[in-house]
Design an enzyme around this catalytic site. Sequence first.
Site, mmCIF file in Angstrom:
data_model
loop_
_atom_site.group_PDB
_atom_site.id
_atom_site.type_symbol
_atom_site.label_atom_id
_atom_site.label_comp_id
_atom_site.label_asym_id
_atom_site.label_seq_id
_atom_site.Cartn_x
_atom_site.Cartn_y
_atom_site.Cartn_z
ATOM 1 N N LYS A 24 -14.257 9.183 -3.759
ATOM 2 C CA LYS A 24 -15.473 9.597 -3.041
ATOM 3 C C LYS A 24 -15.926 10.980 -3.510
ATOM 4 O O LYS A 24 -17.118 11.237 -3.683
ATOM 5 C CB LYS A 24 -15.215 9.609 -1.522
ATOM 6 C CG LYS A 24 -14.851 8.243 -0.970
ATOM 7 C CD LYS A 24 -14.221 8.327 0.430
ATOM 8 C CE LYS A 24 -13.533 7.012 0.774
ATOM 9 N NZ LYS A 24 -12.656 7.105 1.957
ATOM 10 N N LYS B 204 1.848 14.442 0.661
ATOM 11 C CA LYS B 204 0.504 14.790 0.180
ATOM 12 C C LYS B 204 0.390 16.277 -0.139
ATOM 13 O O LYS B 204 -0.560 16.725 -0.751
ATOM 14 C CB LYS B 204 -0.549 14.389 1.212
ATOM 15 C CG LYS B 204 -0.645 12.878 1.429
ATOM 16 C CD LYS B 204 -1.661 12.525 2.497
ATOM 17 C CE LYS B 204 -1.654 11.064 2.881
ATOM 18 N NZ LYS B 204 -2.410 10.207 1.934
ATOM 19 N N HIS C 90 0.804 -1.225 0.000
ATOM 20 C CA HIS C 90 0.000 0.000 0.000
ATOM 21 C C HIS C 90 0.834 1.270 0.000
ATOM 22 O O HIS C 90 0.283 2.351 0.252
ATOM 23 C CB HIS C 90 -0.939 0.032 1.206
ATOM 24 C CG HIS C 90 -2.062 -0.962 1.142
ATOM 25 N ND1 HIS C 90 -3.287 -0.679 0.598
ATOM 26 C CD2 HIS C 90 -2.123 -2.252 1.540
ATOM 27 C CE1 HIS C 90 -4.068 -1.743 0.689
ATOM 28 N NE2 HIS C 90 -3.388 -2.713 1.256
ATOM 29 N N LYS D 177 -7.338 14.541 4.338
ATOM 30 C CA LYS D 177 -6.521 13.325 4.316
ATOM 31 C C LYS D 177 -5.516 13.438 5.454
ATOM 32 O O LYS D 177 -5.370 14.506 6.050
ATOM 33 C CB LYS D 177 -5.796 13.163 2.975
ATOM 34 C CG LYS D 177 -5.095 14.453 2.498
ATOM 35 C CD LYS D 177 -4.515 14.287 1.111
ATOM 36 C CE LYS D 177 -5.502 14.483 -0.017
ATOM 37 N NZ LYS D 177 -5.956 13.259 -0.652
ATOM 38 N N THR E 75 -8.105 7.191 -2.028
ATOM 39 C CA THR E 75 -9.480 6.702 -2.180
ATOM 40 C C THR E 75 -10.484 7.838 -1.961
ATOM 41 O O THR E 75 -11.590 7.775 -2.481
ATOM 42 C CB THR E 75 -9.782 5.537 -1.213
ATOM 43 O OG1 THR E 75 -9.197 5.827 0.060
ATOM 44 C CG2 THR E 75 -9.237 4.238 -1.747
HETATM 45 C C1 OAK Z 1 -0.061 2.990 6.027
HETATM 46 C C2 OAK Z 1 0.961 2.409 6.720
HETATM 47 C C3 OAK Z 1 1.893 1.633 6.061
HETATM 48 C C4 OAK Z 1 1.787 1.450 4.708
HETATM 49 C C5 OAK Z 1 0.757 2.035 4.007
HETATM 50 C C6 OAK Z 1 -0.160 2.808 4.660
HETATM 51 C C7 OAK Z 1 -1.283 3.460 3.950
HETATM 52 O O1 OAK Z 1 -2.204 3.976 4.570
HETATM 53 N N1 OAK Z 1 -1.286 3.451 2.632
HETATM 54 C C8 OAK Z 1 -2.403 4.016 1.883
HETATM 55 O O2 OAK Z 1 -3.224 2.945 1.447
HETATM 56 C C9 OAK Z 1 -4.365 3.394 0.764
HETATM 57 C C10 OAK Z 1 -5.192 2.177 0.446
HETATM 58 O O3 OAK Z 1 -4.532 1.361 -0.481
HETATM 59 C C11 OAK Z 1 -3.969 4.174 -0.486
HETATM 60 O O4 OAK Z 1 -5.120 4.657 -1.126
HETATM 61 C C12 OAK Z 1 -3.062 5.341 -0.115
HETATM 62 O O5 OAK Z 1 -2.584 5.954 -1.284
HETATM 63 C C13 OAK Z 1 -1.888 4.827 0.710
HETATM 64 O O6 OAK Z 1 -1.127 5.918 1.180
#
Ligand code: OAK
Length: 689
Positions: free
Chosen positions: A539, A433, A240, A427, A535
């Site tokens: 929305k 960001k 992610h 966010k 995401t």
């Molecule tokens: C948080 C902690 C560790 C690694 C990733 C995250 C995280 O929140 N990633 C987010 O995941 C969302 C769902 O896939 C994406 O839409 C965001 O871009 C991403 O920052």
Amino acid sequence: MALGNGGLGRLAAAFMDSLATTGYPGFGNGIRYQYGLFKQRIVDGYQVELPDSWFGSIGNVWETRKDHNIVDVKLFGDVYLSADENGKLVPVYEGAQVLRAVPYDVPQIGFENDNINNLRLWDVEIPEEYELYYPTLESRRRVEDITAILYPDDSNYEGKQLRLVQEYFMTSAGLQTIIKSYLKQGLPLEQIHEKVSVHINDTHPAVAPAEFMRLLVDDYGLDWSTAWNTTVKTMSYTNHTILSEALEKWDAELFKHVLPRVYQIVLEIDNRFVAEMAQKGIDSGVINRTRIVKDGQIHMANLAIIGGHSVNGVAKLHTELLKEDTLHDFYLLYPEKFNNKTNGIVQRRWTQIAAPELSKAIDETIGEAWRSDIHELQKLKAYADDTTVLDNFYHVKQEAKAKLARYIFETTGVEVSTEAIFDVQVKRLHAYKRQLLNVLHIIKLYLDLKDNPDKDMVPRVFIFGAKAAPGYHFAKSVIKIINELANLINYDDSLQGKLKVVFLENYNVSLAELIIPAANVSEQISLASKEASGTSNMKFMMTGAITLATLDGANIEIKDEVGDDNIVIFGMDKDAVYAHYAAHDYYARGVYEANPVIKRVVDSFINGTIPNSQAEGTEIYEALITHNDEYFLLEDFPAYVEAQEKIDQLYRNRAQWSRMSLLNIANSDKFTSDDTITEYAEEIWNLKK
Ligand code: OAK
């Protein structure tokens, strides 16, 4: 339940909803934290964190404790191998701490179908037979700490022992339950992958392949290669983020101390991986970069990739970047494991629940079928030039804006006009960001208006919502600056109400339901390549905001759906960003000195323009100039200003804006998490409805 931080947690909630709604038997595992993500208050412009004691006085009415599904989890202690009567080496585990994992089940209810899936939240307790080991309050509290609080870091990693304990506790409890329930069917354990899939949602549960191996080999007596074969076929992993600071790497000594037997298994997996790759003639550099244990650390993403059969990113660009950059070596070794699953959102929550007036307007235009089949929204396209329909949708947006305006007034005392453009960035607060880019533009508008109070512009309300990780100093300084800028601007009569800035405290899903349907502009301005997907962008689109975006994450796919005329794109693309990295040629001070507009805006952080924020202003100035503007805000600034001017022009033409807005809604069906989850089910899990 605020049992997550940001997009990662909300996506998991969306997937649970979609699994139940699409009729897939998909179950979640999590931790029953006593305290979820902190409540944010703003005091004197600063973020203050308060505990989220969400159980309140009545507890959680949706949960059911399942005593008959309790399992034990072992931590710490010593392990050595000893020969059994047949000469086979078996692990002997001494002095371990035994904890009880108690499940609380929360039903996940499908939409207008008879499906109920389950989200299992694990709580920790001291087993009665071990009570004597915990004679002091302090020793009992150390156990309770395991499920006490959610770590408030988003896209950032902290190598804390308690966090490792939390991750292992939940993963082990979940996997033990899965194996037990599978075995009740009387099927052979080595075929478990034919009935069960285990998905590793980012690296937080990435100890899963090693723990599954431990259970299969130590507790159920499978031989190593049979166990490994079934483990790889059972496990799959979603990445992610590409931010390196978010990739979990545990200090090997700490890992060994907390999980001595799992550590041995990780070493064995690593050794066998290295031997297999060397035998295949793989380049030693590639092997070294992909192995799990190196430089005294355990690389959790590497374990998830080696120990599973599928790796996916969460938007097309993100998956491409994983393949060509972040995980390139793995892509060379296992191209067949890589695939993309673009994120999605639960349309029911973001239309029917959050935007009831909009939903009614859609009903009146195309009928109600879209409520159960979101692809019906495409029928709205036929009304793109229907002035009555456009007018109806315009008034629906105005109504949502009025509702938000009332909330803004009640909570901040700031009056905002619904005739203004509601320009929203909500966010987590993170440098990548680029909330600060938004701030730079607001400062420019403020200075322009001070120079020329008659400046011709559509009134604008800039709305922010963002929590900063409590230890993230820079992010907290940005919050303070936004609040001080709001104080400066909102009470300056010379601006004639053309500019307002609002920071809404405690941004969360409930507040998102109020804010998002009221937005005209959706700010998605991360540095290209950094936002894995996003995401909230989806929305906003679904409720008729126009996206103002860089070519990052799922913004690219939003653009593909709505077409260039119905989105405002600006700034460097990922290739331009990577070109700077390759050439090491970005020089922020040069940009600042060469462009008088930029210089004036940046100087206002340190010359007293923004009151009560000298320390924060200096920190921001230094991040931009002394530390060379890590996220290239200054280079993107002129393009951003131009894009904002385009927004201003577009909004003046109500018919055109309304048309764009309607086409965004009409094309948003692409981003339903019902379809995303169907792709996971069909392409990764081989799951039947
Ligand atoms: C948080 C902690 C560790 C690694 C990733 C995250 C995280 O929140 N990633 C987010 O995941 C969302 C769902 O896939 C994406 O839409 C965001 O871009 C991403 O920052």
